[in-house]
Write a protein that holds these residues in place. Structure first.
Motif: not given
Length: 682
Positions: A122-123, A143-149, A272-273
């Motif tokens: 996420a980071y 949404w960005v953090a979710l995609a990374g996670a 994290v976000a």
């Protein structure tokens, strides 16, 4: 009195006790409740102390309800101190809940946001979006953090699927993904420091607030995910059974597993976000709840969030008590990692998850009948690369071979770096070979087992404890640190005959502990910490002729000692009984090998940083080329290690000329996929 054990799903024994945990009426465990009360009392006392420093007690009520805007103290308490407290409670509870769900769904008592790589993914996604596609953040950081996670979780599941998602294979894959994501993040910080410097400190878990906006942002999102988990208590409970038993009850395993993972990952991504990576709170809260007697999932889903909230609240208030007005600048996430990494080290010897044999050790590859020819080929490639690294490179007129008067100033700059990279790569390769033959563990290496991190920690102590630490003093301190880390790792792995998974987990925990210390020191603003951070990336552009000569001399002396170890290295893989039957003092032999590994690691770490994976890659490359005996494999590994490091230094110098990428980071970015490939073949 009959000894009883607290049995986790998948027959994973976490702790041992003499009697069942006492319970209060209603069935809730007394131990977990008392622990939560103690943490809450400590957090409350620290909060009152911090509040009294910022504002007289007589003004507290007014600051809480309607602060006087003309009194800056009340404004700071209402819009900074109190939102920070609320965020610590929310995020601690969310991480505790996420850790419990991950452990239940994966049937893994070590699963947590950090150990399965979700936080790091996420980071890294947020860092990449900030740097490469900031427009994506307009749709929402979550949404960005979710995609990374989810990407990180998918990588972990792909690496461990062939082992049936067994507990240690999942955690091991998660830790490797975390290491690699961290290396990419460090590379981004080095390349775009002006854009990501603040993100680096924020990513360490900064709880500092300026208003109530983050609290309002977190409440509905965390509440929605927690509600979804609450509606799945019964299916999640059934997931703790073995797959056949759950299917016999008509449970759609795939759907509920995905739903549980999605809810847990959403909780982690939101945290994290909002505030960055908070280390090990999820693991600590879920583990402490279980140790306190919460063995049923319903109890864990209540107690773990409460303990997580109290734990993060107490940790954050403790940071503010210790640092005073500078508490806002010290990332709380790094401080929790300082506590969480020792917790993981403490748990490892107490886990009875079953031995997992090192499959690579049993793999038989054809031996080459002409090892000299193979070594000559590797040596020829190294010579060719040395010529390119010293003579060929980009300039004002494009890529050219330097010659004549143009060559002299370039050699004065390039030769020390190339020679230092060559010596460091060869030393790491030899250290990795000795570790693999000593332990019979094909995944052993100085970087993966935390030995490089121990060497870096020793050097860090020397830099901060001594006013002017010379190079020999740094080398001695690094050697002591490497040897200490090695002893800790081997002591943990001794109970399971140095099984690869245990040693790797211990090594990564030590590395996480060291990384947390670096984050804490960096956040203080000490200029020595910034110098240390630059060195950690494995850059060789600070190497001068004197440093290169010292490193090369040290490597040459250690290489002269290596032939005395060859007989032992041929015998050690045969096992303890066979070695002792040949009249070898096993204890003294192991001690001498460990000292040699520590010295090799310390000398090389001072040049290329603590994480390159050369010690893992080079011996495997030599082994797969058919070099099975100790002497040809050692020479082949040293040549391969030197080849990889010289290549990494050359790529780092030329890939984005006139800017540079540290050689250690290039080697890590190459070595990370290799490590994942090796895990996939286990």
């Amino acid at each position: 009195m009959v000894e009883q054990e607290a049995i986790l799903p998948d027959n994973a024994v976490l702790v041992r006790g003499r009697t069942p945990s006492p319970r209060i009426p209603g069935g809730y465990p007394l131990g977990a409740i008392l622990l939560c009360v103690v943490l809450l009392c400590a957090a409350g006392a620290a909060t009152l102390s911090n509040m009294s420093v910022q504002l007289p007690p007589a003004l507290w009520l007014g600051a809480l309800a309607s602060p006087d805007v003309e009194d800056i103290r009340q404004v700071l308490v209402h819009y900074a101190f109190l939102p920070r407290l609320a965020v610590s409670l929310l995020c601690g509870a969310a991480l505790g809940l996420a850790g419990t769900v991950l452990q239940q769904v994966l049937r893994n008592p070590l699963a947590s946001p950090e150990t399965v790589g979700v936080s790091a993914g996420a980071y890294l996604a947020l860092a990449l979006a900030t740097l490469l596609a900031p427009s994506l953040l307009a749709f929402g950081r979550e949404w960005v953090a979710l995609a990374g996670a989810f990407t990180a979780l998918a990588a972990v599941l792909a690496l461990s699927w062939h082992k049936g998602l067994s507990p240690l294979s999942v955690v091991l894959a998660g830790l490797v993904v975390s290491l690699y994501a961290g290396a990419i993040g460090a590379a981004l910080v080095v390349l775009r420091h002006e854009w990501l410097a603040s993100l680096f400190l924020w990513g360490a878990g900064s709880l500092g607030q300026q208003d109530w906006s983050v609290t309002r942002w977190l409440l509905p999102r965390l509440g929605g995910a927690a509600l979804a988990i609450g509606l799945m208590v019964r299916p999640l409970t059934l997931l703790g059974l073995d797959d056949e038993g759950a299917r016999s009850l008509g449970v759609p395993l795939g759907a509920y597993r995905f739903a549980g993972l999605a809810a847990a990952v959403a909780l982690i991504a939101f945290v994290v976000a909002a505030i960055g990576v908070i280390g090990f709170v999820g693991l600590a809260a879920a583990t402490l709840a279980r140790i306190g007697g919460a063995h049923r999932l319903g109890q864990q889903l209540v107690m773990a969030p409460l303990i997580g909230a109290a734990l993060l609240w107490a940790a954050d208030q403790g940071v503010q008590v210790a640092t005073g007005p500078q508490g806002d600048l010290l990332p709380t996430g790094a401080m929790t990692a300082l506590l969480g990494a020792p917790l993981l080290l403490w748990l490892l010897p107490r886990l009875a998850l079953g031995a997992e044999a090192p499959a690579l050790a049993a793999e038989r590859l054809p031996r080459t009948k002409r090892p000299g020819l193979v070594l000559a080929a590797i040596g020829g490639l190294l010579l060719l690369l040395l010529v390119l690294a010293l003579l060929y490179g980009p300039g004002t007129d494009g890529w050219t071979f330097a010659s004549g008067d143009q060559l002299r100033p370039l050699l004065a700059w390039r030769l020390p770096r190339v020679s230092a990279a060559l010596a460091a790569g060869a030393m790491l390769a030899l250290a990795g070979l000795m570790m693999q033959r000593l332990t019979g563990n094909p995944m052993a290496s100085p970087e993966v087992l935390g030995i490089s991190a121990g060497a870096a920690l020793g050097m860090m102590v020397a830099l901060f404890a001594l006013a002017d630490a010379s190079r020999p003093v740094q080398t001695l301190a690094a050697t002591i640190g490497a040897f200490a880390a090695l002893l800790v790792t081997l002591a943990i792995g001794r109970r399971t005959a140095y099984a690869p998974e245990r040693l790797l987990l211990a090594g990564v925990a030590l590395t996480a502990l060291f990384d947390a210390l670096i984050l804490v020191l960096t956040a203080t603003g000490d200029p020595r910490a910034m110098l240390l951070l630059n060195w950690l990336t494995g850059s060789t552009y600070g190497v001068d002729a004197g440093s290169a000569l010292l490193t090369s001399t040290f490597a040459f002396c250690l290489f002269l000692l290596a032939p005395f170890f060859l007989r032992w290295l041929d015998m050690l893989p045969l096992g303890s009984a066979a070695v002792q039957s040949l009249g070898v003092n096993l204890k003294a032999t192991r001690l001498l090998v460990l000292l040699m590994v520590a010295a090799l690691t310390a000398a090389s770490t001072l040049v290329v940083g603590p994480l390159t994976f050369i010690g893992l890659m080079a011996p495997h490359l030599a082994w797969r080329l058919g070099l099975s005996r100790a002497l040809p494999q050692a020479i082949g590994a040293m040549l391969a290690g030197a080849l990889i490091m010289v290549c990494a230094d050359w790529i780092g110098r030329t890939a984005i000329f006139p800017r540079q990428i540290p050689a250690g980071l290039v080697a890590t970015l190459i070595g990370g996929p290799v490590l994942m490939w090796l895990l996939r073949r286990r």
